[in-house]
Design a protein around this motif. Sequence first.
Motif, short mmCIF file in Angstrom:
data_model
loop_
_atom_site.label_atom_id
_atom_site.label_comp_id
_atom_site.label_asym_id
_atom_site.label_seq_id
_atom_site.Cartn_x
_atom_site.Cartn_y
_atom_site.Cartn_z
N SER A 130 58.49 17.19 1.80
CA SER A 130 58.64 18.18 2.87
C SER A 130 59.97 18.92 2.78
O SER A 130 60.49 19.42 3.78
N ASN A 149 51.45 13.88 13.73
CA ASN A 149 50.07 13.53 13.36
C ASN A 149 50.02 12.27 12.50
O ASN A 149 49.16 11.40 12.69
N ALA A 150 50.97 12.17 11.56
CA ALA A 150 51.01 10.99 10.69
C ALA A 150 51.37 9.74 11.49
O ALA A 150 50.83 8.66 11.24
N ASN A 166 55.12 12.57 1.17
CA ASN A 166 55.02 13.99 1.47
C ASN A 166 56.34 14.69 1.17
O ASN A 166 57.33 14.48 1.86
N LYS A 224 56.89 22.94 11.70
CA LYS A 224 55.68 22.51 10.98
C LYS A 224 55.80 21.05 10.56
O LYS A 224 54.85 20.27 10.67
N HIS A 227 55.31 18.66 13.46
CA HIS A 227 53.88 18.53 13.75
C HIS A 227 53.22 17.56 12.77
O HIS A 227 52.41 16.70 13.17
N ARG A 228 53.57 17.66 11.49
CA ARG A 228 53.01 16.76 10.47
C ARG A 228 53.43 15.32 10.73
O ARG A 228 52.63 14.39 10.59
#
Length: 299
Positions: free
Chosen positions: A201, A108-109, A199, A101, A104-105
């Motif tokens: 994470s 995209n960022a 973020n 996950k 993926h973040r």
Amino acid sequence: MEVTIDKNSGYCFGVEYAIQMAEDEMEGSDKLYCLGDIVHNDMEVRRLSQKGLEVIDREQLKCLTDCKVLIRAHGEPPETYKLAIENNIELIDASCPVVLKLQHRVKNAFDKMEKEDGQIVIYGKKGHAEVIGLTGQTLEKAIVVMEDSDLEHIDFTKPVTLFSQTTKSTKGFYELKEKISDRIQEAKVSLSEIDFNANDSICRQVSNREPQLRNFSAANDVIIFVSGKKSSNGKALYQVCLQVNPQSYFVESEEEINSAWFRSADKVGICGATSTPMWLMEQVKDYISSLKGELVMAE
């Protein structure tokens, strides 16, 4: 002497999942390769090796064809999957869902930052398997920060999106966030004028172990922390124990235990890293329990 194992210690979900996948696969296969140590614990690696799990590195992977390779919980960069297709390698993907996950973040960022001439910053250890997988989502453009000196690689006049390796310290992440904010202000750019996204994470299953270990360490006279010496998580969590209880000892196995550490009336607590198998902590407990008679006689 009372000996107790910390119920919160031992494998995190991701490591447990990867090991179970490896064992399941080896039940019907003579040979299974693993890209890197499946877990940072030499005794567990040795146990799985005896079952048929062979550890390889990335250079060795390039020479393999028509075989099965396990991707461990740390995850892998896109290049690994591309190579597997080219070499007809079947990947047994045991990447931790939390890590997938995050990848993926980050991807995209990164796509967003590329359009805005911005930067992806990852709080983590350079060369760590998970960090390699994360930087792979950014065409290796991500800036990995661990020490204050690493901050010099960031352009504080441009947008910054910050992530963390899932196993890093929550405290360390928020300290880094403040340092980046301060540097942006020093560059005479207000946070309202620049896009700075931090973020958190970090995996809570991992980070929550710090307060749990503090309580466990305070409740016992002696702490035996069981971990592989390669485990960065183990090193960090051992320090948490040591800060609370000076009678904390780091061991890889029962062979490193010294009976002089204990008194017959002590409450002894056994705990470990997210890479420490429960069977190993049980083994350590049995050994310490076997010393009871000896300690009573010593007094």
